[in-house]
Design a protein around this motif. Sequence first.
Motif, PDB file in Angstrom:
ATOM      1  N   ARG A   1       0.823  -1.114  -0.031  1.00 51.15           N
ATOM      2  CA  ARG A   1       0.176  -0.032   0.056  1.00 51.15           C
ATOM      3  C   ARG A   1       0.872   1.207  -0.004  1.00 51.15           C
ATOM      4  O   ARG A   1       1.894   1.645   0.915  1.00 51.15           O
ATOM      5  CB  ARG A   1      -0.997  -0.010   1.112  1.00 51.15           C
ATOM      6  CG  ARG A   1      -2.018  -0.967   1.011  1.00 51.15           C
ATOM      7  CD  ARG A   1      -2.761  -1.149   2.453  1.00 51.15           C
ATOM      8  NE  ARG A   1      -1.940  -1.130   3.700  1.00 51.15           N
ATOM      9  CZ  ARG A   1      -1.891  -0.432   4.721  1.00 51.15           C
ATOM     10  NH1 ARG A   1      -2.854   0.513   4.824  1.00 51.15           N
ATOM     11  NH2 ARG A   1      -1.267  -0.998   5.721  1.00 51.15           N
ATOM     12  N   VAL A   2       0.597   1.993  -0.849  1.00 50.63           N
ATOM     13  CA  VAL A   2       1.501   3.352  -1.124  1.00 50.63           C
ATOM     14  C   VAL A   2       0.283   4.349  -0.776  1.00 50.63           C
ATOM     15  O   VAL A   2      -0.638   4.670  -1.324  1.00 50.63           O
ATOM     16  CB  VAL A   2       1.832   3.519  -2.456  1.00 50.63           C
ATOM     17  CG1 VAL A   2       2.657   4.909  -2.582  1.00 50.63           C
ATOM     18  CG2 VAL A   2       2.823   2.311  -2.915  1.00 50.63           C
ATOM     19  N   MET A   3       0.631   5.111   0.399  1.00 53.43           N
ATOM     20  CA  MET A   3       0.025   6.433   0.489  1.00 53.43           C
ATOM     21  C   MET A   3       0.615   7.712   0.103  1.00 53.43           C
ATOM     22  O   MET A   3       1.729   7.760   0.330  1.00 53.43           O
ATOM     23  CB  MET A   3      -0.103   6.346   2.425  1.00 53.43           C
ATOM     24  CG  MET A   3      -0.920   7.672   2.732  1.00 53.43           C
ATOM     25  SD  MET A   3      -0.911   7.622   4.515  1.00 53.43           S
ATOM     26  CE  MET A   3      -0.615   9.467   4.966  1.00 53.43           C
ATOM     27  N   TYR A   4      -0.219   8.509  -0.421  1.00 47.56           N
ATOM     28  CA  TYR A   4       0.164   9.793  -1.093  1.00 47.56           C
ATOM     29  C   TYR A   4      -0.169  10.941  -0.228  1.00 47.56           C
ATOM     30  O   TYR A   4      -1.321  10.956   0.100  1.00 47.56           O
ATOM     31  CB  TYR A   4      -0.410  10.027  -2.341  1.00 47.56           C
ATOM     32  CG  TYR A   4      -0.014   8.897  -3.558  1.00 47.56           C
ATOM     33  CD1 TYR A   4       1.123   9.108  -4.195  1.00 47.56           C
ATOM     34  CD2 TYR A   4      -0.723   7.752  -3.705  1.00 47.56           C
ATOM     35  CE1 TYR A   4       1.609   8.006  -5.103  1.00 47.56           C
ATOM     36  CE2 TYR A   4      -0.219   6.614  -4.440  1.00 47.56           C
ATOM     37  CZ  TYR A   4       0.861   6.841  -5.125  1.00 47.56           C
ATOM     38  OH  TYR A   4       1.224   5.998  -6.168  1.00 47.56           O
ATOM     39  N   GLY A   5       0.944  11.514   0.547  1.00 46.73           N
ATOM     40  CA  GLY A   5       0.484  12.640   1.347  1.00 46.73           C
ATOM     41  C   GLY A   5       0.919  13.985   0.848  1.00 46.73           C
ATOM     42  O   GLY A   5       2.054  13.992   0.223  1.00 46.73           O
TER      43      GLY A   5
ATOM     44  N   VAL B   1       1.369   1.805   6.350  1.00 46.22           N
ATOM     45  CA  VAL B   1       1.755   1.372   4.843  1.00 46.22           C
ATOM     46  C   VAL B   1       3.086   0.978   4.506  1.00 46.22           C
ATOM     47  O   VAL B   1       3.925   1.295   5.072  1.00 46.22           O
ATOM     48  CB  VAL B   1       1.355   2.857   3.997  1.00 46.22           C
ATOM     49  CG1 VAL B   1      -0.333   3.160   4.311  1.00 46.22           C
ATOM     50  CG2 VAL B   1       2.142   3.908   4.454  1.00 46.22           C
ATOM     51  N   SER B   2       2.908   0.545   3.244  1.00 46.27           N
ATOM     52  CA  SER B   2       4.251   0.350   2.596  1.00 46.27           C
ATOM     53  C   SER B   2       5.107   1.305   2.425  1.00 46.27           C
ATOM     54  O   SER B   2       6.539   1.286   2.543  1.00 46.27           O
ATOM     55  CB  SER B   2       4.170  -0.806   1.266  1.00 46.27           C
ATOM     56  OG  SER B   2       3.130  -1.713   1.729  1.00 46.27           O
ATOM     57  N   TRP B   3       4.684   2.398   1.865  1.00 42.35           N
ATOM     58  CA  TRP B   3       5.266   3.549   1.515  1.00 42.35           C
ATOM     59  C   TRP B   3       4.383   4.710   1.568  1.00 42.35           C
ATOM     60  O   TRP B   3       3.287   4.948   1.444  1.00 42.35           O
ATOM     61  CB  TRP B   3       5.778   3.644  -0.141  1.00 42.35           C
ATOM     62  CG  TRP B   3       7.008   2.633  -0.289  1.00 42.35           C
ATOM     63  CD1 TRP B   3       6.778   1.292  -0.810  1.00 42.35           C
ATOM     64  CD2 TRP B   3       8.350   2.803  -0.281  1.00 42.35           C
ATOM     65  NE1 TRP B   3       7.875   0.592  -1.029  1.00 42.35           N
ATOM     66  CE2 TRP B   3       9.089   1.555  -0.752  1.00 42.35           C
ATOM     67  CE3 TRP B   3       9.137   3.973  -0.083  1.00 42.35           C
ATOM     68  CZ2 TRP B   3      10.389   1.485  -1.048  1.00 42.35           C
ATOM     69  CZ3 TRP B   3      10.472   3.837   0.040  1.00 42.35           C
ATOM     70  CH2 TRP B   3      10.992   2.574  -0.685  1.00 42.35           C
TER      71      TRP B   3
ATOM     72  N   ASN C   1       9.999   4.550   3.193  1.00 44.77           N
ATOM     73  CA  ASN C   1       9.211   3.053   3.214  1.00 44.77           C
ATOM     74  C   ASN C   1       8.833   2.710   4.855  1.00 44.77           C
ATOM     75  O   ASN C   1       9.178   3.695   5.605  1.00 44.77           O
ATOM     76  CB  ASN C   1      10.235   2.043   2.692  1.00 44.77           C
ATOM     77  CG  ASN C   1      11.420   1.681   3.771  1.00 44.77           C
ATOM     78  OD1 ASN C   1      11.598   2.464   4.663  1.00 44.77           O
ATOM     79  ND2 ASN C   1      12.315   0.798   3.284  1.00 44.77           N
ATOM     80  N   ARG C   2       8.277   1.704   4.986  1.00 45.10           N
ATOM     81  CA  ARG C   2       7.748   1.491   6.192  1.00 45.10           C
ATOM     82  C   ARG C   2       8.656   1.200   7.257  1.00 45.10           C
ATOM     83  O   ARG C   2       8.202   1.841   8.540  1.00 45.10           O
ATOM     84  CB  ARG C   2       6.986  -0.051   6.133  1.00 45.10           C
ATOM     85  CG  ARG C   2       6.357  -0.511   7.399  1.00 45.10           C
ATOM     86  CD  ARG C   2       5.498  -1.686   7.042  1.00 45.10           C
ATOM     87  NE  ARG C   2       4.661  -1.652   6.522  1.00 45.10           N
ATOM     88  CZ  ARG C   2       3.916  -2.941   5.826  1.00 45.10           C
ATOM     89  NH1 ARG C   2       4.578  -4.063   5.994  1.00 45.10           N
ATOM     90  NH2 ARG C   2       2.689  -2.734   5.038  1.00 45.10           N
TER      91      ARG C   2
END
Length: 364
Positions: free
Chosen positions: A93-97, A173-175, A236-237
């Motif tokens: 899961r990649v979260m965009y912040g 999340v993963s990233w 990364n996590r």
Amino acid sequence: MLTLSALFLSFPATVLSNEMPEDQAALFQMSFSMPKGAEQPALQTHELTAEMRTKWTIIARAEERTLLAGKATKQHERMFVGVETEADSQDFRVMYGVHTCAQPKYRQALEAQLQTWAEKPRQQGLFFAAAGEDYPAEWQEADAIVATECRDGLSGNSCKEATLIAEAARRNVSWLVILGEDNYVDTKMMEHALRQVSIDEPVGLGCLGCGLHTGLFGKQVDETGGMCGGCGEAINRAALQRLAAKGKEELVREVGDESQCDMATSEAMLERSIPLKDFPARLSGNPRFSSAELYKLNDAATVHYLTPEVMRWLHGMRSGSSTEALARLNDAAFDDRGCVRYMPGPWWDSQMAECRQKGALAQK
């Protein structure tokens, strides 16, 4: 999954200092400390242009290193392509912040993101925008676009970025990919590149070299350089958990009121012995002023300094919009000489004039 040592060629940020004349290095330092934004008076246009040109040189070299790192990484793709399981896919899961503020022009830019590349991550619960304490309630969205306890001016930038990091760590999340409202992300390219990097060895990925030898952002950044936030910062996590180990409040206290949030984050990572590496695919952090220049970035996972109109045009190009739709988007984004409409700020004046001159000559 490849380890960090297997993925990257060495393109150390320190190489930049050996190539940069002393007068350019001085200007580069000024480009970080120069007044900007509503909290401080503006510089003269010609002064700003000289300083920013020096910074663009640094970022251009960093962009080139991401391109080279991506080519090197492709040599190893056969080691993991085709072996991903369904469980692996669900766990990745990649979260965009995005750090944002209450000024209407930045809200308009954020809305352009939400209507384009960020639409799917938002639906998946993987988009999170951190705004200041005075962010209008009608612009907020639970678990996606939130007001924080941070100030809404430049001095709140690092607080917002620390909030993004803490939230990503909480969600495990993963990233986390940290961006501004004027960044476009090709999420398919981004996530393909990130899948190639272990999430169990802490690392930060991006365009490297900003802050090097400026004496402004801490010992670690001064010695090795940090991530240039305009390209995007990927963490990364393992690194997220290490950064947030003592909680959000402690991380916010640590980064303080530094306006250059990419530098504050880089220093915090380096202080924890989290390495910074060139992103393993092309990233773009410098401005482009014409459709012709933007066409040349079709292999870039991120593109920076986009107006809302160009954001929509670029997404139309990347997502396969119809010819008629692309024509409408093109007319909204570019003038009759192919130059970006509504490029914000007087410091782009000389570049825009050059673009229009070239466009006029091409039409003769």
